[in-house]
Design a protein around this motif. Structure first.
Motif: not given
Ligand SMILES: Nc1ncnc2c1ncn2[C@@H]1O[C@H](COP(=O)(O)OS(=O)(=O)O)[C@@H](OP(=O)(O)O)[C@H]1O
Length: 357
Positions: A111, A114, A166, A202, A303, A319, A322
Protein backbone atom coordinates in the motif's frame (compact mmCIF):
# COMPACT_ATOMS: atom_id res chain seq x y z
CA UNK A 1 15.99 -65.41 -102.32
CA UNK A 2 14.09 -62.10 -102.38
CA UNK A 3 13.10 -60.91 -98.92
CA UNK A 4 9.33 -60.57 -98.57
CA UNK A 5 7.82 -57.50 -96.85
CA UNK A 6 6.97 -58.40 -93.18
CA UNK A 7 8.71 -61.61 -93.63
CA UNK A 8 9.72 -61.63 -89.95
CA UNK A 9 6.06 -61.79 -88.84
CA UNK A 10 4.66 -63.72 -91.67
CA UNK A 11 6.95 -66.51 -90.75
CA UNK A 12 5.09 -66.85 -87.34
CA UNK A 13 1.90 -68.89 -87.20
CA UNK A 14 -1.27 -66.72 -87.22
CA UNK A 15 -2.43 -67.57 -83.61
CA UNK A 16 0.93 -66.50 -82.23
CA UNK A 17 0.64 -63.15 -84.01
CA UNK A 18 -2.87 -62.59 -82.61
CA UNK A 19 -1.70 -63.43 -79.11
CA UNK A 20 1.32 -61.12 -79.42
CA UNK A 21 -0.84 -58.29 -80.66
CA UNK A 22 -3.27 -58.72 -77.68
CA UNK A 23 -0.40 -58.75 -75.17
CA UNK A 24 0.95 -55.54 -76.68
CA UNK A 25 -2.46 -53.90 -76.42
CA UNK A 26 -2.89 -54.92 -72.75
CA UNK A 27 0.57 -53.71 -71.79
CA UNK A 28 -0.18 -50.38 -73.50
CA UNK A 29 -3.39 -50.05 -71.44
CA UNK A 30 -1.55 -51.00 -68.22
CA UNK A 31 1.22 -48.48 -68.88
CA UNK A 32 -1.16 -45.61 -69.48
CA UNK A 33 -3.14 -46.63 -66.35
CA UNK A 34 0.06 -46.59 -64.29
CA UNK A 35 1.06 -43.19 -65.65
CA UNK A 36 -2.34 -41.84 -64.75
CA UNK A 37 -2.10 -43.22 -61.20
CA UNK A 38 1.41 -41.78 -60.85
CA UNK A 39 0.19 -38.36 -62.00
CA UNK A 40 -2.72 -38.52 -59.58
CA UNK A 41 -0.46 -39.36 -56.64
CA UNK A 42 1.90 -36.53 -57.63
CA UNK A 43 -0.98 -34.06 -57.65
CA UNK A 44 -2.08 -35.41 -54.29
CA UNK A 45 1.43 -35.05 -52.84
CA UNK A 46 1.67 -31.46 -54.10
CA UNK A 47 -1.72 -30.69 -52.55
CA UNK A 48 -0.69 -32.22 -49.20
CA UNK A 49 2.58 -30.29 -49.33
CA UNK A 50 0.75 -27.03 -50.06
CA UNK A 51 -1.73 -27.70 -47.29
CA UNK A 52 1.05 -28.38 -44.76
CA UNK A 53 2.98 -25.35 -45.97
CA UNK A 54 -0.13 -23.22 -45.57
CA UNK A 55 -0.65 -24.52 -42.01
CA UNK A 56 3.00 -23.81 -41.15
CA UNK A 57 2.67 -20.26 -42.43
CA UNK A 58 -0.41 -19.66 -40.29
CA UNK A 59 1.37 -21.06 -37.22
CA UNK A 60 4.50 -19.08 -38.01
CA UNK A 61 2.76 -15.76 -38.44
CA UNK A 62 0.53 -16.17 -35.43
CA UNK A 63 3.73 -16.69 -33.35
CA UNK A 64 5.29 -13.75 -35.13
CA UNK A 65 2.57 -11.44 -33.91
CA UNK A 66 3.17 -12.64 -30.40
CA UNK A 67 6.90 -12.13 -30.82
CA UNK A 68 6.18 -8.48 -31.29
CA UNK A 69 4.07 -8.33 -28.17
CA UNK A 70 6.04 -9.77 -25.25
CA UNK A 71 3.18 -9.30 -22.81
CA UNK A 72 0.96 -11.40 -25.03
CA UNK A 73 3.61 -14.11 -25.05
CA UNK A 74 3.49 -14.15 -21.27
CA UNK A 75 -0.25 -14.38 -21.10
CA UNK A 76 -1.07 -16.75 -23.88
CA UNK A 77 1.53 -19.49 -23.68
CA UNK A 78 2.10 -22.29 -21.25
CA UNK A 79 5.61 -23.05 -20.10
CA UNK A 80 6.52 -25.57 -22.82
CA UNK A 81 5.18 -23.25 -25.47
CA UNK A 82 7.26 -20.45 -24.03
CA UNK A 83 10.34 -22.68 -24.41
CA UNK A 84 9.43 -23.24 -28.08
CA UNK A 85 8.92 -19.55 -28.52
CA UNK A 86 12.29 -18.90 -26.87
CA UNK A 87 13.91 -21.24 -29.40
CA UNK A 88 12.09 -19.50 -32.23
CA UNK A 89 13.21 -16.12 -30.97
CA UNK A 90 16.81 -17.26 -30.68
CA UNK A 91 16.66 -18.33 -34.32
CA UNK A 92 15.39 -14.94 -35.40
CA UNK A 93 18.66 -13.08 -35.09
CA UNK A 94 17.45 -9.57 -35.61
CA UNK A 95 15.08 -9.79 -32.67
CA UNK A 96 17.54 -9.92 -29.83
CA UNK A 97 15.05 -10.00 -27.01
CA UNK A 98 14.91 -12.61 -24.34
CA UNK A 99 13.52 -13.10 -20.88
CA UNK A 100 15.98 -11.96 -18.25
CA UNK A 101 16.02 -12.11 -14.44
CA UNK A 102 15.16 -8.71 -12.91
CA UNK A 103 18.03 -6.33 -12.30
CA UNK A 104 15.73 -4.13 -10.19
CA UNK A 105 12.99 -5.14 -7.74
CA UNK A 106 10.38 -3.01 -6.01
CA UNK A 107 10.38 -4.80 -2.65
CA UNK A 108 7.44 -2.93 -1.07
CA UNK A 109 5.93 -1.65 0.99
CA UNK A 110 2.37 -2.92 0.73
CA UNK A 111 0.00 0.00 0.00
CA UNK A 112 2.99 2.31 -0.42
CA UNK A 113 2.27 3.03 -4.09
CA UNK A 114 4.15 0.09 -5.60
CA UNK A 115 1.80 -0.29 -8.60
CA UNK A 116 1.88 3.40 -9.49
CA UNK A 117 5.66 3.36 -9.24
CA UNK A 118 5.96 0.35 -11.54
CA UNK A 119 3.56 1.78 -14.15
CA UNK A 120 5.25 5.18 -14.11
CA UNK A 121 8.73 3.68 -14.46
CA UNK A 122 7.54 1.59 -17.36
CA UNK A 123 7.22 4.76 -19.45
CA UNK A 124 11.02 4.74 -19.70
CA UNK A 125 12.08 2.89 -22.88
CA UNK A 126 14.93 1.19 -21.03
CA UNK A 127 12.54 -0.47 -18.58
CA UNK A 128 10.48 -3.62 -19.02
CA UNK A 129 8.06 -4.44 -16.22
CA UNK A 130 6.71 -7.75 -15.11
CA UNK A 131 2.98 -7.01 -14.87
CA UNK A 132 2.24 -9.68 -12.29
CA UNK A 133 3.40 -9.81 -8.69
CA UNK A 134 5.50 -12.95 -8.96
CA UNK A 135 5.93 -13.65 -5.21
CA UNK A 136 8.93 -15.77 -6.11
CA UNK A 137 11.06 -14.93 -3.07
CA UNK A 138 8.36 -14.84 -0.38
CA UNK A 139 6.55 -18.02 -1.37
CA UNK A 140 8.45 -21.23 -0.54
CA UNK A 141 6.63 -23.35 -3.12
CA UNK A 142 7.36 -20.88 -5.92
CA UNK A 143 10.94 -20.38 -4.80
CA UNK A 144 11.50 -24.12 -4.92
CA UNK A 145 10.65 -24.04 -8.67
CA UNK A 146 14.00 -22.38 -9.26
CA UNK A 147 15.41 -19.33 -11.01
CA UNK A 148 14.72 -20.67 -14.48
CA UNK A 149 10.99 -20.78 -13.65
CA UNK A 150 11.21 -17.22 -12.38
CA UNK A 151 13.13 -16.06 -15.47
CA UNK A 152 10.42 -17.45 -17.72
CA UNK A 153 7.87 -15.32 -15.87
CA UNK A 154 9.76 -12.18 -16.83
CA UNK A 155 8.92 -10.08 -19.90
CA UNK A 156 11.08 -10.10 -23.03
CA UNK A 157 13.67 -7.34 -23.03
CA UNK A 158 16.34 -6.02 -25.37
CA UNK A 159 19.98 -6.14 -24.31
CA UNK A 160 20.63 -3.19 -21.99
CA UNK A 161 17.00 -2.83 -20.92
CA UNK A 162 16.21 -3.21 -17.24
CA UNK A 163 13.74 -5.87 -16.18
CA UNK A 164 11.77 -4.89 -13.09
CA UNK A 165 9.39 -6.78 -10.84
CA UNK A 166 7.32 -5.73 -7.82
CA UNK A 167 5.99 -7.86 -4.99
CA UNK A 168 5.20 -5.75 -1.90
CA UNK A 169 5.32 -8.76 0.43
CA UNK A 170 9.09 -9.07 -0.11
CA UNK A 171 9.84 -6.23 2.29
CA UNK A 172 8.33 -7.90 5.35
CA UNK A 173 9.08 -11.57 4.66
CA UNK A 174 12.00 -13.33 6.34
CA UNK A 175 14.45 -15.11 4.01
CA UNK A 176 13.65 -12.75 1.11
CA UNK A 177 16.77 -10.53 1.43
CA UNK A 178 19.05 -13.60 1.47
CA UNK A 179 17.20 -15.22 -1.44
CA UNK A 180 17.42 -12.11 -3.61
CA UNK A 181 21.10 -11.70 -2.70
CA UNK A 182 21.72 -15.31 -3.71
CA UNK A 183 20.23 -14.54 -7.15
CA UNK A 184 22.10 -11.27 -7.69
CA UNK A 185 24.28 -9.70 -5.00
CA UNK A 186 24.55 -6.39 -6.93
CA UNK A 187 20.83 -6.00 -7.62
CA UNK A 188 19.17 -2.60 -7.11
CA UNK A 189 16.14 -2.38 -4.86
CA UNK A 190 13.40 0.21 -4.64
CA UNK A 191 11.44 0.62 -1.41
CA UNK A 192 8.45 2.95 -1.60
CA UNK A 193 7.13 4.06 1.77
CA UNK A 194 4.32 6.31 2.82
CA UNK A 195 3.13 8.00 5.99
CA UNK A 196 2.79 4.93 8.27
CA UNK A 197 -0.62 5.97 9.61
CA UNK A 198 -2.07 6.57 6.13
CA UNK A 199 -0.55 3.28 4.98
CA UNK A 200 -2.20 1.48 7.92
CA UNK A 201 -5.59 2.99 7.03
CA UNK A 202 -5.05 2.11 3.37
CA UNK A 203 -4.22 -1.48 4.35
CA UNK A 204 -7.35 -1.67 6.50
CA UNK A 205 -9.46 -0.28 3.62
CA UNK A 206 -8.11 -2.99 1.31
CA UNK A 207 -8.85 -5.76 3.84
CA UNK A 208 -12.35 -4.35 4.36
CA UNK A 209 -12.95 -4.20 0.58
CA UNK A 210 -11.76 -7.80 0.13
CA UNK A 211 -14.01 -9.01 2.94
CA UNK A 212 -16.96 -7.06 1.56
CA UNK A 213 -16.50 -8.80 -1.82
CA UNK A 214 -16.99 -12.11 -0.02
CA UNK A 215 -20.02 -10.70 1.81
CA UNK A 216 -18.21 -10.70 5.16
CA UNK A 217 -17.75 -7.65 7.39
CA UNK A 218 -14.38 -6.67 8.87
CA UNK A 219 -14.40 -5.58 12.56
CA UNK A 220 -14.08 -1.80 13.01
CA UNK A 221 -10.64 -0.20 12.65
CA UNK A 222 -10.46 0.68 16.38
CA UNK A 223 -11.13 -2.89 17.41
CA UNK A 224 -8.30 -4.32 15.31
CA UNK A 225 -5.70 -1.60 15.74
CA UNK A 226 -6.07 -1.00 19.48
CA UNK A 227 -6.08 -3.48 22.36
CA UNK A 228 -8.78 -3.37 25.03
CA UNK A 229 -6.41 -1.36 27.30
CA UNK A 230 -6.16 1.33 24.60
CA UNK A 231 -2.57 0.45 23.57
CA UNK A 232 -1.69 0.01 19.89
CA UNK A 233 -1.95 -3.64 18.94
CA UNK A 234 1.50 -4.46 17.63
CA UNK A 235 0.43 -8.00 16.82
CA UNK A 236 -1.98 -6.77 14.18
CA UNK A 237 -0.12 -7.29 10.90
CA UNK A 238 -1.27 -4.05 9.29
CA UNK A 239 0.09 -2.10 12.30
CA UNK A 240 3.39 -3.98 12.16
CA UNK A 241 4.01 -3.42 8.44
CA UNK A 242 4.13 0.35 9.05
CA UNK A 243 7.03 -0.10 11.51
CA UNK A 244 9.44 0.22 8.61
CA UNK A 245 12.69 0.41 10.60
CA UNK A 246 12.23 -3.12 11.96
CA UNK A 247 12.17 -4.66 8.48
CA UNK A 248 14.73 -2.34 6.93
CA UNK A 249 17.35 -3.54 9.46
CA UNK A 250 17.08 -7.06 8.01
CA UNK A 251 17.72 -5.78 4.47
CA UNK A 252 20.68 -3.70 5.53
CA UNK A 253 22.30 -6.79 7.04
CA UNK A 254 22.35 -8.33 3.56
CA UNK A 255 22.65 -5.38 1.12
CA UNK A 256 24.77 -2.22 1.04
CA UNK A 257 22.71 0.89 1.68
CA UNK A 258 23.65 2.22 -1.77
CA UNK A 259 21.74 -0.70 -3.32
CA UNK A 260 18.44 0.39 -1.80
CA UNK A 261 16.66 3.58 -2.84
CA UNK A 262 13.84 4.72 -0.61
CA UNK A 263 11.09 6.42 -2.59
CA UNK A 264 8.46 8.69 -1.05
CA UNK A 265 5.00 7.31 -1.74
CA UNK A 266 3.53 10.57 -0.45
CA UNK A 267 5.49 12.53 -3.04
CA UNK A 268 4.65 10.00 -5.75
CA UNK A 269 1.02 10.99 -5.14
CA UNK A 270 1.60 14.78 -5.04
CA UNK A 271 4.36 15.16 -7.67
CA UNK A 272 5.39 11.88 -9.33
CA UNK A 273 7.88 13.53 -11.69
CA UNK A 274 10.34 14.48 -8.93
CA UNK A 275 10.51 10.96 -7.53
CA UNK A 276 10.90 9.42 -10.99
CA UNK A 277 13.81 11.72 -11.77
CA UNK A 278 15.84 10.55 -8.81
CA UNK A 279 15.05 6.92 -9.61
CA UNK A 280 16.42 7.40 -13.15
CA UNK A 281 19.67 8.62 -11.55
CA UNK A 282 19.78 5.71 -9.12
CA UNK A 283 19.30 3.22 -11.95
CA UNK A 284 21.92 4.92 -14.12
CA UNK A 285 19.32 5.81 -16.78
CA UNK A 286 19.19 8.90 -18.96
CA UNK A 287 16.45 11.34 -17.96
CA UNK A 288 13.64 10.41 -20.28
CA UNK A 289 10.48 10.70 -18.17
CA UNK A 290 9.09 14.23 -18.39
CA UNK A 291 6.69 16.23 -16.27
CA UNK A 292 4.31 16.20 -19.27
CA UNK A 293 4.02 12.41 -18.90
CA UNK A 294 1.84 12.97 -15.84
CA UNK A 295 -1.54 14.65 -15.66
CA UNK A 296 -3.92 14.99 -12.76
CA UNK A 297 -7.23 13.23 -13.24
CA UNK A 298 -9.85 15.04 -11.16
CA UNK A 299 -12.31 12.16 -11.16
CA UNK A 300 -9.67 9.69 -10.04
CA UNK A 301 -8.06 12.17 -7.65
CA UNK A 302 -4.61 10.98 -8.65
CA UNK A 303 -2.00 11.45 -11.35
CA UNK A 304 -2.25 9.28 -14.44
CA UNK A 305 0.48 8.62 -16.96
CA UNK A 306 0.66 9.04 -20.71
CA UNK A 307 3.02 9.08 -23.67
CA UNK A 308 2.65 8.62 -27.46
CA UNK A 309 1.30 5.09 -27.10
CA UNK A 310 -0.20 4.92 -23.63
CA UNK A 311 -2.69 6.73 -21.41
CA UNK A 312 -3.19 5.03 -18.09
CA UNK A 313 -4.85 5.66 -14.75
CA UNK A 314 -4.66 2.94 -12.11
CA UNK A 315 -7.77 0.86 -11.56
CA UNK A 316 -10.39 1.29 -8.85
CA UNK A 317 -8.51 -0.80 -6.28
CA UNK A 318 -5.92 2.00 -6.18
CA UNK A 319 -7.10 5.23 -4.62
CA UNK A 320 -9.92 3.84 -2.49
CA UNK A 321 -11.97 5.98 -0.18
CA UNK A 322 -10.60 5.64 3.36
CA UNK A 323 -12.82 5.45 6.46
CA UNK A 324 -12.77 8.52 8.69
CA UNK A 325 -10.79 7.71 11.83
CA UNK A 326 -11.29 9.91 14.93
CA UNK A 327 -8.44 12.42 15.29
CA UNK A 328 -7.69 11.25 18.82
CA UNK A 329 -6.86 7.79 17.46
CA UNK A 330 -4.77 9.26 14.64
CA UNK A 331 -2.72 11.20 17.20
CA UNK A 332 -2.23 8.09 19.28
CA UNK A 333 -0.97 6.22 16.22
CA UNK A 334 1.37 9.05 15.24
CA UNK A 335 2.89 8.99 18.73
CA UNK A 336 3.28 5.25 18.49
CA UNK A 337 5.13 5.36 15.17
CA UNK A 338 7.40 8.33 15.99
CA UNK A 339 10.39 6.36 17.37
CA UNK A 340 10.23 3.88 14.49
CA UNK A 341 10.05 6.75 11.99
CA UNK A 342 13.07 8.50 13.49
CA UNK A 343 15.07 5.30 13.35
CA UNK A 344 14.02 4.84 9.75
CA UNK A 345 15.04 8.41 8.77
CA UNK A 346 18.48 7.82 10.33
CA UNK A 347 18.96 4.53 8.52
CA UNK A 348 18.01 5.85 5.07
CA UNK A 349 19.47 9.35 5.42
CA UNK A 350 16.24 11.04 4.38
CA UNK A 351 13.45 12.66 6.38
CA UNK A 352 9.79 12.45 5.51
CA UNK A 353 7.01 14.82 6.47
CA UNK A 354 5.18 12.25 8.54
CA UNK A 355 3.56 14.29 11.23
CA UNK A 356 4.94 13.44 14.63
CA UNK A 357 3.68 14.28 18.08
N1 LIG B 1 -1.26 7.64 -9.37
C1 LIG B 1 -1.87 6.88 -8.48
N2 LIG B 1 -3.08 6.36 -8.73
C2 LIG B 1 -3.69 5.59 -7.81
N3 LIG B 1 -3.15 5.28 -6.61
C3 LIG B 1 -1.95 5.78 -6.32
C4 LIG B 1 -1.25 6.60 -7.24
N4 LIG B 1 -0.08 6.94 -6.69
C5 LIG B 1 -0.04 6.38 -5.49
N5 LIG B 1 -1.15 5.69 -5.26
C6 LIG B 1 -1.43 4.99 -4.00
O1 LIG B 1 -1.08 3.64 -4.16
C7 LIG B 1 -1.77 2.95 -3.12
C8 LIG B 1 -1.75 1.47 -3.41
O2 LIG B 1 -0.46 1.04 -3.16
P1 LIG B 1 0.13 -0.28 -3.80
O3 LIG B 1 0.00 -0.21 -5.28
O4 LIG B 1 1.49 -0.46 -3.27
O5 LIG B 1 -0.87 -1.36 -3.23
S1 LIG B 1 -0.61 -2.93 -3.14
O6 LIG B 1 0.23 -3.18 -1.97
O7 LIG B 1 -0.01 -3.37 -4.39
O8 LIG B 1 -1.97 -3.49 -2.96
C9 LIG B 1 -3.14 3.56 -3.15
O9 LIG B 1 -3.68 3.45 -1.86
P2 LIG B 1 -5.22 3.74 -1.52
O10 LIG B 1 -5.39 5.22 -1.74
O11 LIG B 1 -5.44 3.38 -0.12
O12 LIG B 1 -6.04 2.93 -2.46
C10 LIG B 1 -2.89 5.01 -3.57
O13 LIG B 1 -3.03 5.92 -2.55
Amino acid sequence: MPVKKDAGFSTFPRHVLISLSETHQTSKNTTSGRTETRMKSRYFAVLVFLFIFFLCMIAHFSHWENLEDPELCLDSYHNEEIINLDILRERVHFIQTKRRLPQVIIIGVRKGGTRALLEFLNVHPMIQKSSEEEHFFDNDARHSLGLEWYRRKMPFSFPGQITIEKSPAYFITDKVPERIHEMNSSIKLLLIVRDPVTRLISDYSQLAANKAKKGKPLPPFEELVFKSDGQVNMNYKAVKISMYSIYLKKWLKVFNDNQILVVSGDQLISDPFLELKQIEDFLGLKHYIKRENFYYNKTKGFFCVRNETLDKCLNDSKGRKHPVIPSVLISKLRRFYTPYNREFYRAVGRSFAWLEE
